[in-house]
Design a protein around this motif. Structure first.
Motif, PDB file in Angstrom:
ATOM      1  N   ASP A 193      -4.165 -10.133   2.278  1.00 40.70           N
ATOM      2  CA  ASP A 193      -5.499  -9.636   2.613  1.00 40.70           C
ATOM      3  C   ASP A 193      -6.245  -9.163   1.372  1.00 40.70           C
ATOM      4  O   ASP A 193      -7.471  -9.304   1.286  1.00 40.70           O
ATOM      5  CB  ASP A 193      -5.400  -8.513   3.638  1.00 40.70           C
ATOM      6  N   ALA A 194      -5.519  -8.609   0.392  1.00 41.07           N
ATOM      7  CA  ALA A 194      -6.164  -8.185  -0.859  1.00 41.07           C
ATOM      8  C   ALA A 194      -6.736  -9.379  -1.616  1.00 41.07           C
ATOM      9  O   ALA A 194      -7.722  -9.264  -2.347  1.00 41.07           O
ATOM     10  CB  ALA A 194      -5.167  -7.435  -1.740  1.00 41.07           C
ATOM     11  N   MET A 195      -6.115 -10.549  -1.429  1.00 41.60           N
ATOM     12  CA  MET A 195      -6.599 -11.769  -2.051  1.00 41.60           C
ATOM     13  C   MET A 195      -7.757 -12.387  -1.283  1.00 41.60           C
ATOM     14  O   MET A 195      -8.351 -13.376  -1.718  1.00 41.60           O
ATOM     15  CB  MET A 195      -5.454 -12.790  -2.162  1.00 41.60           C
ATOM     16  N   GLY A 196      -8.073 -11.824  -0.109  1.00 43.94           N
ATOM     17  CA  GLY A 196      -9.115 -12.399   0.718  1.00 43.94           C
ATOM     18  C   GLY A 196      -8.612 -13.539   1.573  1.00 43.94           C
ATOM     19  O   GLY A 196      -9.387 -14.369   2.051  1.00 43.94           O
ATOM     20  N   GLY A 197      -7.293 -13.591   1.787  1.00 43.34           N
ATOM     21  CA  GLY A 197      -6.686 -14.681   2.535  1.00 43.34           C
ATOM     22  C   GLY A 197      -6.236 -15.802   1.619  1.00 43.34           C
ATOM     23  O   GLY A 197      -6.466 -15.762   0.403  1.00 43.34           O
ATOM     24  N   VAL A 198      -5.574 -16.789   2.196  1.00 44.37           N
ATOM     25  CA  VAL A 198      -5.034 -17.907   1.423  1.00 44.37           C
ATOM     26  C   VAL A 198      -5.392 -19.223   2.108  1.00 44.37           C
ATOM     27  O   VAL A 198      -5.288 -19.349   3.328  1.00 44.37           O
ATOM     28  CB  VAL A 198      -3.495 -17.781   1.283  1.00 44.37           C
ATOM     29  N   SER A 242      -5.542 -15.488   7.110  1.00 45.90           N
ATOM     30  CA  SER A 242      -5.486 -14.068   6.760  1.00 45.90           C
ATOM     31  C   SER A 242      -4.028 -13.634   6.665  1.00 45.90           C
ATOM     32  O   SER A 242      -3.110 -14.431   6.912  1.00 45.90           O
ATOM     33  CB  SER A 242      -6.213 -13.242   7.827  1.00 45.90           C
ATOM     34  N   GLY A 243      -3.803 -12.383   6.361  1.00 45.17           N
ATOM     35  CA  GLY A 243      -2.434 -11.902   6.213  1.00 45.17           C
ATOM     36  C   GLY A 243      -1.595 -12.091   7.462  1.00 45.17           C
ATOM     37  O   GLY A 243      -0.485 -12.627   7.407  1.00 45.17           O
ATOM     38  N   LYS A 275       3.431 -21.894  -2.748  1.00 46.37           N
ATOM     39  CA  LYS A 275       2.558 -22.577  -3.705  1.00 46.37           C
ATOM     40  C   LYS A 275       1.095 -22.257  -3.439  1.00 46.37           C
ATOM     41  O   LYS A 275       0.315 -22.034  -4.370  1.00 46.37           O
ATOM     42  CB  LYS A 275       2.790 -24.083  -3.652  1.00 46.37           C
ATOM     43  N   ALA A 276       0.723 -22.239  -2.186  1.00 48.10           N
ATOM     44  CA  ALA A 276      -0.663 -21.944  -1.856  1.00 48.10           C
ATOM     45  C   ALA A 276      -1.036 -20.530  -2.286  1.00 48.10           C
ATOM     46  O   ALA A 276      -2.127 -20.284  -2.810  1.00 48.10           O
ATOM     47  CB  ALA A 276      -0.891 -22.116  -0.352  1.00 48.10           C
ATOM     48  N   MET A 277      -0.115 -19.597  -2.097  1.00 53.20           N
ATOM     49  CA  MET A 277      -0.381 -18.208  -2.445  1.00 53.20           C
ATOM     50  C   MET A 277      -0.523 -18.037  -3.955  1.00 53.20           C
ATOM     51  O   MET A 277      -1.440 -17.363  -4.438  1.00 53.20           O
ATOM     52  CB  MET A 277       0.747 -17.323  -1.915  1.00 53.20           C
ATOM     53  N   VAL A 278       0.392 -18.651  -4.708  1.00 52.57           N
ATOM     54  CA  VAL A 278       0.321 -18.533  -6.159  1.00 52.57           C
ATOM     55  C   VAL A 278      -0.935 -19.238  -6.682  1.00 52.57           C
ATOM     56  O   VAL A 278      -1.599 -18.753  -7.593  1.00 52.57           O
ATOM     57  CB  VAL A 278       1.591 -19.103  -6.812  1.00 52.57           C
ATOM     58  N   ARG A 295      -6.712  -4.942  -6.736  1.00 49.32           N
ATOM     59  CA  ARG A 295      -6.192  -4.721  -5.384  1.00 49.32           C
ATOM     60  C   ARG A 295      -4.933  -5.547  -5.142  1.00 49.32           C
ATOM     61  O   ARG A 295      -3.966  -5.059  -4.537  1.00 49.32           O
ATOM     62  CB  ARG A 295      -7.263  -5.073  -4.340  1.00 49.32           C
ATOM     63  N   VAL A 296      -4.942  -6.798  -5.614  1.00 46.61           N
ATOM     64  CA  VAL A 296      -3.773  -7.658  -5.438  1.00 46.61           C
ATOM     65  C   VAL A 296      -2.578  -7.088  -6.181  1.00 46.61           C
ATOM     66  O   VAL A 296      -1.454  -7.023  -5.662  1.00 46.61           O
ATOM     67  CB  VAL A 296      -4.073  -9.095  -5.915  1.00 46.61           C
ATOM     68  N   ILE A 297      -2.808  -6.679  -7.426  1.00 45.36           N
ATOM     69  CA  ILE A 297      -1.735  -6.129  -8.252  1.00 45.36           C
ATOM     70  C   ILE A 297      -1.133  -4.896  -7.603  1.00 45.36           C
ATOM     71  O   ILE A 297       0.086  -4.735  -7.526  1.00 45.36           O
ATOM     72  CB  ILE A 297      -2.256  -5.805  -9.654  1.00 45.36           C
ATOM     73  N   ARG A 298      -2.003  -4.011  -7.112  1.00 43.17           N
ATOM     74  CA  ARG A 298      -1.506  -2.777  -6.512  1.00 43.17           C
ATOM     75  C   ARG A 298      -0.761  -3.052  -5.204  1.00 43.17           C
ATOM     76  O   ARG A 298       0.273  -2.446  -4.925  1.00 43.17           O
ATOM     77  CB  ARG A 298      -2.653  -1.802  -6.283  1.00 43.17           C
ATOM     78  N   ALA A 299      -1.274  -3.972  -4.408  1.00 37.98           N
ATOM     79  CA  ALA A 299      -0.605  -4.308  -3.147  1.00 37.98           C
ATOM     80  C   ALA A 299       0.779  -4.883  -3.407  1.00 37.98           C
ATOM     81  O   ALA A 299       1.752  -4.539  -2.728  1.00 37.98           O
ATOM     82  CB  ALA A 299      -1.457  -5.293  -2.349  1.00 37.98           C
ATOM     83  N   ALA A 300       0.883  -5.767  -4.399  1.00 36.42           N
ATOM     84  CA  ALA A 300       2.183  -6.350  -4.731  1.00 36.42           C
ATOM     85  C   ALA A 300       3.108  -5.300  -5.330  1.00 36.42           C
ATOM     86  O   ALA A 300       4.292  -5.217  -4.986  1.00 36.42           O
ATOM     87  CB  ALA A 300       1.991  -7.517  -5.697  1.00 36.42           C
TER      88      ALA A 300
END
Length: 380
Positions: A193-198, A242-243, A275-278, A295-300
């Motif tokens: 979700d921090a990535m805005g979905g995949v 979405s997530g 692969k899609a996520m990366v 946001r992505v970094i912190r969520a991970a």
């Protein structure tokens, strides 16, 4: 987490048996993203401190207890990184390795191989005095639980990881892991979700066994097993997930829901999603947006416990900055069930997997995959 999914009555040996369940595999996606995000971080020095600080740290290999103060001047290949997904439990509960993956990076550090080990794989678990365990035969995921016991204290996941690592080394022939990570699946949805979905390609129409179209959980069937009510659907073609949708899609494994090859299909979908996520993490939408990247970094980071045996997660991320999603080979290791129905005992690899591990040890995976394309999981 649901239990009892493998070994149900009437279960037949599969091409890929013992595939991690949806949440188990998803938990390691965040770790893969963290380790392979060096190219994203380069040029964002202001985020490096946050990136490093967000990640939990623990002695996953027993190095501190052994008095080791190892520090490499730089990271060189080949590398083997053990990624373990867990479902957070009560502090007093022994942790289980719900998902077990190995990321192998050749000497060139420009590509990688990712393969899973069945959690139900029957293995020899070595003696582990720290936990008072004398050794024995059991399922692979149980190694973490047996190694986590601390007299008079709550179980230690990091200590359990140490025994699991030793067990995986025996199975694979890997002499030493260069890094390891534990990540919990509760943080995975936040990452997506921090990535805005995949965005990913859905290879066939799939209906959800567990979720309604609005994301709520389907109700249990009062007249028997299973669920009732409308089902979320994932149509063939390129879709934006979405997530909760991502978690739900990679959970599906039943032919009645559009996955005719069962667990094998589910594992393929999970790896396709990696692969899609990366790829999404490398996209301009994330890379050029510092707020979203943060946001992505912190969520991970909040979901991750990392040990680089003297090197930080940032050190590894930057060392592997040359790896792109298209250079990550997704591997399937063929196996079969031992016993069926009520006599089911666990999983075992087919003989060809020993050849794969030999090629891994001798740095000959490129040639092996060329000769054995059946070990390659298709991307879509």
């Amino acid at each position: 987490m649901l239990v009892g999914e493998t070994g149900k009555g009437g279960r037949k040996p599969s091409v890929w048996s013992g595939v991690p369940r949806w949440a188990r595999a998803c938990t390691v996606f965040g770790a893969v993203l963290m380790v392979l995000s060096g190219a994203v971080l380069v040029g964002y020095e202001a985020l490096l401190t946050r990136y490093e600080g967000a990640v939990g740290k623990a002695d996953l290999f027993g190095d501190q207890a052994a008095g080791a103060q190892e520090r490499k001047s730089n990271i060189k290949g080949p590398l083997n990184i053990l990624l373990v997904g867990t479902d957070p439990r009560k502090p007093e509960d022994q942790p289980l390795a719900d998902s077990i993956m190995v990321l192998h990076v050749p000497d060139s550090l420009d590509r990688a191989y990712l393969f899973s080990l069945p959690r139900d794989l029957i293995v020899d678990i070595p003696r582990f005095d720290k936990a008072g365990y004398s050794g024995g035969t059991g399922k692979l995921n149980g190694a973490m639980s047996k190694g986590s016991i601390v007299q008079g204290q709550n179980p230690s996941a990091s200590q359990g990881f140490e025994l699991l690592a030793k067990t995986v080394q025996k199975v694979t022939g890997i002499e030493r892991f260069d890094a390891g990570a534990i990540i919990n699946f509760t943080g995975f949805q936040k990452i997506v979700d921090a990535m805005g979905g995949v965005d990913m390609y859905i290879e066939r129409d799939v209906k959800s066994e567990h979720r309604e179209p609005n994301g709520t959980h389907r109700k249990g069937n009062p007249y028997g097993q299973g669920y009732i009510g409308p089902q979320a659907e994932y149509k063939k073609g390129r879709q934006h997930l979405s997530g909760w949708q991502a978690l739900d899609y990679v959970r599906q494994r039943y032919p009645k829901n559009g996955v005719p090859d069962g667990d094998y299909g589910r594992q393929r979908h999970q790896q396709q999603f990696i692969k899609a996520m990366v790829s999404q993490a490398f996209s301009a939408d994330v890379v050029t947006n510092p707020l979203k990247l943060d946001r992505v970094i912190r969520a991970a980071g909040q979901s991750l416990t990392f040990n680089g045996r003297g090197n930080s997660v940032v050190d590894f991320a930057i060392a592997l900055k040359g790896i792109r999603p298209e250079n990550v080979e997704l591997i399937k290791l063929p196996g079969e069930g031992v016993g069926t129905g009520s006599a089911y005992r666990g999983e075992r690899f087919l003989p060809a997997v020993n050849d794969f591990f030999t090629a891994l040890k001798n740095e000959q995976l490129d040639a092996f995959i060329l000769e054995h394309p059946e070990f390659r999981n298709k991307n879509k």
